[in-house]
Enzyme design. Structure first.
Site, PDB file in Angstrom:
ATOM      1  N   CYS A  58      -0.606   4.344   2.471  1.00  0.00           N
ATOM      2  CA  CYS A  58      -0.651   4.193   3.935  1.00  0.00           C
ATOM      3  C   CYS A  58      -0.330   2.758   4.298  1.00  0.00           C
ATOM      4  O   CYS A  58       0.827   2.381   4.316  1.00  0.00           O
ATOM      5  CB  CYS A  58      -1.971   4.685   4.519  1.00  0.00           C
ATOM      6  SG  CYS A  58      -3.456   4.162   3.667  1.00  0.00           S
ATOM      7  N   SER A  59      -1.312   1.934   4.545  1.00  0.00           N
ATOM      8  CA  SER A  59      -0.998   0.555   4.926  1.00  0.00           C
ATOM      9  C   SER A  59      -2.229  -0.308   4.781  1.00  0.00           C
ATOM     10  O   SER A  59      -2.492  -1.164   5.609  1.00  0.00           O
ATOM     11  CB  SER A  59      -0.500   0.498   6.355  1.00  0.00           C
ATOM     12  OG  SER A  59      -1.475   1.096   7.185  1.00  0.00           O
ATOM     13  N   CYS A  60      -3.015  -0.076   3.733  1.00  0.00           N
ATOM     14  CA  CYS A  60      -4.207  -0.888   3.520  1.00  0.00           C
ATOM     15  C   CYS A  60      -3.776  -2.340   3.372  1.00  0.00           C
ATOM     16  O   CYS A  60      -2.764  -2.642   2.736  1.00  0.00           O
ATOM     17  CB  CYS A  60      -4.949  -0.409   2.276  1.00  0.00           C
ATOM     18  SG  CYS A  60      -5.516   1.298   2.441  1.00  0.00           S
ATOM     19  N   CYS A 108       0.904  -1.155   0.000  1.00  0.00           N
ATOM     20  CA  CYS A 108       0.000   0.000   0.000  1.00  0.00           C
ATOM     21  C   CYS A 108       0.931   1.189   0.000  1.00  0.00           C
ATOM     22  O   CYS A 108       1.583   1.471   1.009  1.00  0.00           O
ATOM     23  CB  CYS A 108      -0.912   0.026   1.217  1.00  0.00           C
ATOM     24  SG  CYS A 108      -1.853   1.570   1.322  1.00  0.00           S
TER      25      CYS A 108
END
Lengths: 110, 208
Positions: free
Chosen positions: B112-114, B109
């Site tokens: 962000c950090s999906c 991602c």
């Protein structure tokens, strides 16, 4: 019976990482913001961090996460920086005034 | 070291700044009736105890032994996952991408950090690091090499950028020599990283 991949020992490195995560998931489920809105805000907070480009995904990542959460609370008129700072000061005072070993509680204000 | 003074009663250990900040947010939100503390605890418990890569590993192992399930998973993962009770809480869609001898899939991602939480739990620190998020797209082969994944020369790498709406899960290739293994034993070969694409399943016999 389970030969499945074991859990990571600790999905959250610090209790406050878990608390920040849970707050966000819960507020989303309560309809305070959409998940897209959250992801956009988090992405902006990560990019705006002083250490952007060098974030290692631990404390620094959740610091940006908290900044994102605070900016959504502010935008939605729920809590501003001043109110949060005051509450932090109240908790600090409570910790300093509570003998070690006793539960720390906020003294109710008049 | 103020705690060493005997004339001072030692106070409670002051939490770190961010920990105090979270505590302050919780207090404010509880006072405003916007959150339920019990629900917060339940969310943390869920991710610390119940949800983790073993869920994704179960799907992968089943796809390896059941061709119909594999097709269903690759065609409409949302439907399969919802039926199994692993649906997402953020209204996201899950897309399963299959590794083949020709193509290796890698998930990142970049913004962000999906991540497919309901299938893999909370992402590891490196998945959230700037270094991985930037380099997975720019130089995926170098990143894979650092994770110890050496691909055949003819295998191309496809990078999938997760978003708030779409989270990707890699269906790795079934390890050679695993024909005799049942679904439960196969699940033991499926590592978290193999479902992100930064790893391969364990070789047969290495799961103990």
């Amino acid at each position: 019976m389970s030969q499945a991949t074991p859990h990571p020992a600790q999905p959250f490195e610090q209790p406050w990482h878990a608390a920040a995560f849970a707050l966000t998931v819960h507020l989303h489920e309560r309809g305070l913001f959409s998940w897209t809105e959250w992801a956009d805000t988090l992405a902006r907070a990560l990019a705006a961090d002083d250490r952007a480009g060098r974030l290692d995904g631990g404390d620094d990542y959740y610091t940006a996460w908290l900044a994102a959460l605070q900016s959504l609370l502010e935008q939605n008129g729920i809590a501003g920086d001043d109110e949060i700072s005051e509450m932090m000061a109240a908790w600090t005072e409570a910790y300093l005034a509570t003998p070690h070993g006793s539960p720390v509680t906020l003294s109710p204000e008049g | 070291m103020p705690h060493d003074h005997h004339d001072q009663s030692p106070h409670s250990l002051l939490p770190s700044e961010p920990a105090l900040r979270v505590k302050a947010l919780e207090t404010i939100l509880v006072e405003k009736g916007l959150i339920d503390p019990a629900a917060l605890d339940a969310i943390i418990d869920l991710y610390e105890r119940d949800i983790g890569p073993q869920i994704g590993a179960g799907l992968v192992a089943r796809a390896w032994v059941d061709p119909h399930f594999r097709t269903a998973l690759l065609t409409d993962a949302d439907k399969v996952i919802t039926e199994l009770g692993h649906g997402g809480r953020q209204g996201e869609h899950v897309v399963v991408v299959e590794n083949t001898p020709e193509t290796h899939n890698l998930v990142v991602c970049t913004l962000c950090s999906c991540y497919p939480w309901p299938l893999l739990g909370i992402p590891p620190g490196w998945y959230k690091s700037d270094s991985y998020r930037a380099r997975a797209v720019r130089e995926p082969r170098a990143v894979l090499a650092e994770f110890g994944v050496a691909l055949a020369a003819g295998t191309s790498v496809r990078v999938w950028d997760s978003t708030a709406e779409i989270r990707y899960l890699v269906l790795p290739m079934r390890p050679e020599g695993s024909a005799h293994m049942d679904e439960a034993a196969l699940a033991g070969l499926v590592t978290r990283d193999s479902m992100i694409g930064t790893g391969l399943p364990l070789p047969v016999g290495a799961d103990k």
